[in-house]
Design a protein around this motif. Structure first.
Motif, PDB file in Angstrom:
ATOM      1  N   ALA A  78       0.878  -1.196   0.085  1.00  0.00           N
ATOM      2  CA  ALA A  78      -0.010   0.068  -0.122  1.00  0.00           C
ATOM      3  C   ALA A  78       0.861   1.247  -0.091  1.00  0.00           C
ATOM      4  O   ALA A  78       0.202   2.274   0.033  1.00  0.00           O
ATOM      5  N   ASN A  79       2.146   1.084   0.071  1.00  0.00           N
ATOM      6  CA  ASN A  79       3.031   2.248   0.009  1.00  0.00           C
ATOM      7  C   ASN A  79       3.657   2.255  -1.461  1.00  0.00           C
ATOM      8  O   ASN A  79       4.453   1.550  -1.853  1.00  0.00           O
ATOM      9  N   PRO A 103      -0.664   4.562   4.536  1.00  0.00           N
ATOM     10  CA  PRO A 103      -0.912   3.491   5.714  1.00  0.00           C
ATOM     11  C   PRO A 103      -1.722   2.296   4.933  1.00  0.00           C
ATOM     12  O   PRO A 103      -2.575   2.303   4.110  1.00  0.00           O
ATOM     13  N   LEU A 104      -1.545   1.150   5.637  1.00  0.00           N
ATOM     14  CA  LEU A 104      -2.299   0.012   5.399  1.00  0.00           C
ATOM     15  C   LEU A 104      -3.457   0.193   6.335  1.00  0.00           C
ATOM     16  O   LEU A 104      -3.612   0.892   7.198  1.00  0.00           O
ATOM     17  N   PRO A 105      -4.848  -0.481   5.578  1.00  0.00           N
ATOM     18  CA  PRO A 105      -6.048  -0.570   6.298  1.00  0.00           C
ATOM     19  C   PRO A 105      -5.794  -0.861   7.759  1.00  0.00           C
ATOM     20  O   PRO A 105      -4.774  -1.537   8.103  1.00  0.00           O
ATOM     21  N   THR A 106      -6.425  -0.320   8.705  1.00  0.00           N
ATOM     22  CA  THR A 106      -6.302  -0.801  10.294  1.00  0.00           C
ATOM     23  C   THR A 106      -6.438  -2.219  10.178  1.00  0.00           C
ATOM     24  O   THR A 106      -7.549  -2.898   9.779  1.00  0.00           O
ATOM     25  N   GLY A 107      -5.318  -2.693  11.209  1.00  0.00           N
ATOM     26  CA  GLY A 107      -5.612  -4.235  11.467  1.00  0.00           C
ATOM     27  C   GLY A 107      -4.981  -5.126  10.222  1.00  0.00           C
ATOM     28  O   GLY A 107      -5.137  -6.519  10.475  1.00  0.00           O
ATOM     29  N   GLN A 112      -0.931  -9.771   4.612  1.00  0.00           N
ATOM     30  CA  GLN A 112      -2.495  -9.660   4.286  1.00  0.00           C
ATOM     31  C   GLN A 112      -3.016  -9.029   3.348  1.00  0.00           C
ATOM     32  O   GLN A 112      -3.727  -9.499   2.312  1.00  0.00           O
ATOM     33  N   TRP A 113      -2.357  -7.845   3.128  1.00  0.00           N
ATOM     34  CA  TRP A 113      -2.562  -6.923   1.856  1.00  0.00           C
ATOM     35  C   TRP A 113      -2.335  -7.613   0.571  1.00  0.00           C
ATOM     36  O   TRP A 113      -3.247  -7.809  -0.278  1.00  0.00           O
ATOM     37  N   ARG A 114      -1.026  -8.143   0.542  1.00  0.00           N
ATOM     38  CA  ARG A 114      -0.626  -9.035  -0.608  1.00  0.00           C
ATOM     39  C   ARG A 114      -1.556 -10.370  -1.052  1.00  0.00           C
ATOM     40  O   ARG A 114      -1.868 -10.585  -2.139  1.00  0.00           O
ATOM     41  N   GLU A 115      -1.929 -10.801  -0.023  1.00  0.00           N
ATOM     42  CA  GLU A 115      -2.832 -11.963  -0.241  1.00  0.00           C
ATOM     43  C   GLU A 115      -4.165 -11.576  -0.778  1.00  0.00           C
ATOM     44  O   GLU A 115      -4.777 -12.352  -1.690  1.00  0.00           O
ATOM     45  N   LYS A 116      -4.831 -10.634  -0.500  1.00  0.00           N
ATOM     46  CA  LYS A 116      -5.895 -10.041  -1.295  1.00  0.00           C
ATOM     47  C   LYS A 116      -5.748  -9.803  -2.588  1.00  0.00           C
ATOM     48  O   LYS A 116      -6.442  -9.904  -3.482  1.00  0.00           O
TER      49      LYS A 116
END
Length: 412
Positions: A78-79, A103-107, A112-116
């Motif tokens: 996300a950066n 920032p990444l989404p809260t939590g 996890q970002w890449r898995e989505k």
């Protein structure tokens, strides 16, 4: 226009025609129905920022080819710039690097970002990277069905223009091009210009463009239209061009203008710069992690070497995997392989007249006016103290809430 509206969760056709608007995710079924009837054979994703997740399934549900182009590093964590709080890339990828601007989404962790995103990226029929450096960073986190390193298409610029020797003068203008934030080296440029002024150096700095804040000791020309950039370089009598970037740029369109100008170039040994300047005469690279005082010295030495006629060439980039002819040779055949026969008979689009907008689509008039007003306040000489008192992060947050487009798109 289409890309920008997709990022906002809308679909549009062409800037010069009527528009069909689909609000996501409510109108997704209508959009898919329309594209199925039209016979869309490929979907090319250029970004997914602010794109409703339902649209990531569009190409698969249409049984169409999926293509992606990585324009930045948003899909890693996300950066988009991989920089820290100071706007600097630390020299290698760091998964938990903190930058409050991105920032990444809260939590949500970077993993996890890449898995989505993994289904979209790893199942794509072709992922296009504009540079080897970009491909290398993504390759640490993803596996691809098929990937290509291919420079962006720029038919109106001669990026193979032969370098021209430095014209010996008493004083030199070091030009910097574009819109500078911290990642692009605005703070570095100010430090360099202050050093040059205090030491009465034989060179000074001129920003052909603008910065996120007013820079001391730097003459700044202001926003420009891209088609006028080459003329501005000549008009302001730039002698050599510096790129003070602090992040691994994936391509750099301003570098294309620098190459087309034929002027000497000094750039960081980072991102796309080493490969795009590979073996080029009248060009040199510097380490962006070194102190600014070292870069200042290097600029002086570079000018001195060019004055004396010493051959100065950027290092040859090893193991270049790029395919400059990809778009001319392979892109259209890739799409043609998925062509579908057109449907006969009357199309049933499934939308009503309220979704049709005639003429230009402009839902951001007040935002544009607000940006222009804030820009005036930020750049007015008598209000410099006010501008300097406002934290950079706050300025950036306000700007991004009004527009994700480059500032010059809003204020010109």
């Amino acid at each position: 226009g289409a890309k920008r509206n997709l990022q906002k969760g809308w679909y549009t056709t062409c800037k010069l025609t009527d528009k069909l608007l689909f609000k996501m995710p409510d109108d997704y079924a209508r959009l898919r129905n329309l594209l199925e009837q039209v016979g869309i054979c490929a979907v090319h994703y250029h970004h997914t920022y602010n794109l409703d997740p339902v649209l990531q399934n569009l190409s698969r549900e249409l049984h169409a080819i999926t293509l992606l182009t990585a324009h930045d590093y948003f899909w890693l964590n996300a950066n988009p710039t991989l920089t820290d709080v100071d706007g600097r890339f630390p020299g290698q990828y760091v998964d938990d690097l903190q930058n409050p601007l991105y920032p990444l989404p809260t939590g949500v962790t970077a993993a996890q970002w890449r898995e989505k995103l993994r289904p979209l990226i790893e199942q794509a029929d072709c992922v296009i990277f504009p540079s080897n450096a970009t491909r290398a960073l993504f390759g640490e986190m993803y596996r691809f069905k098929h990937e290509v390193v291919a420079p962006h298409v720029e038919p109106y610029l001669d990026v193979r223009q032969a370098p021209r020797p430095l014209v010996v003068k008493q004083h030199y203008v070091v030009g910097v091009l574009g819109a500078l934030g911290r990642e692009k080296g605005a703070d570095v440029l100010e430090k360099l210009a202050t050093m040059a002024l205090s030491e009465r150096a034989r060179f000074s700095f001129k920003l052909i463009g603008y910065s996120y804040r007013q820079l001391s000791a730097v003459e700044t020309t202001g926003p420009y239209k891209v088609e006028n950039l080459m003329a501005l370089i000549e008009q302001h009598e730039v002698d050599l061009i510096l790129f003070p970037a602090q992040w691994p740029e994936t391509y750099s369109y301003t570098l294309s203008h620098a190459l087309a100008s034929g002027l000497p170039i000094i750039a960081p040994n980072l991102g796309a710069f080493p490969e795009r300047l590979s073996g080029r005469a009248c060009a040199t690279l510097f380490d962006h992690m070194e102190p600014v005082s070292e870069l200042y010295r290097r600029i002086g030495d570079f000018i001195g070497a060019l004055e004396s006629g010493t051959a100065v060439c950027a290092p040859v980039f090893p193991d270049d995997k790029s395919q400059p002819g990809f778009y001319d040779r392979d892109y259209l055949p890739l799409l043609e392989s998925a062509l579908k026969p057109p449907r006969c008979g009357k199309l049933s689009f499934g939308f009503d007249e309220s979704q049709i907008v005639s003429g230009p689509l402009n839902k951001t008039g007040w935002r544009r006016a607000a940006l222009r007003g804030l820009w005036w306040l930020n750049t007015h000489p008598t209000l410099r103290w006010v501008s300097s008192a406002v934290p950079y992060n706050f300025k950036r947050t306000v700007k991004r809430s009004l527009s994700r487009s480059p500032m010059h798109d809003s204020i010109i």
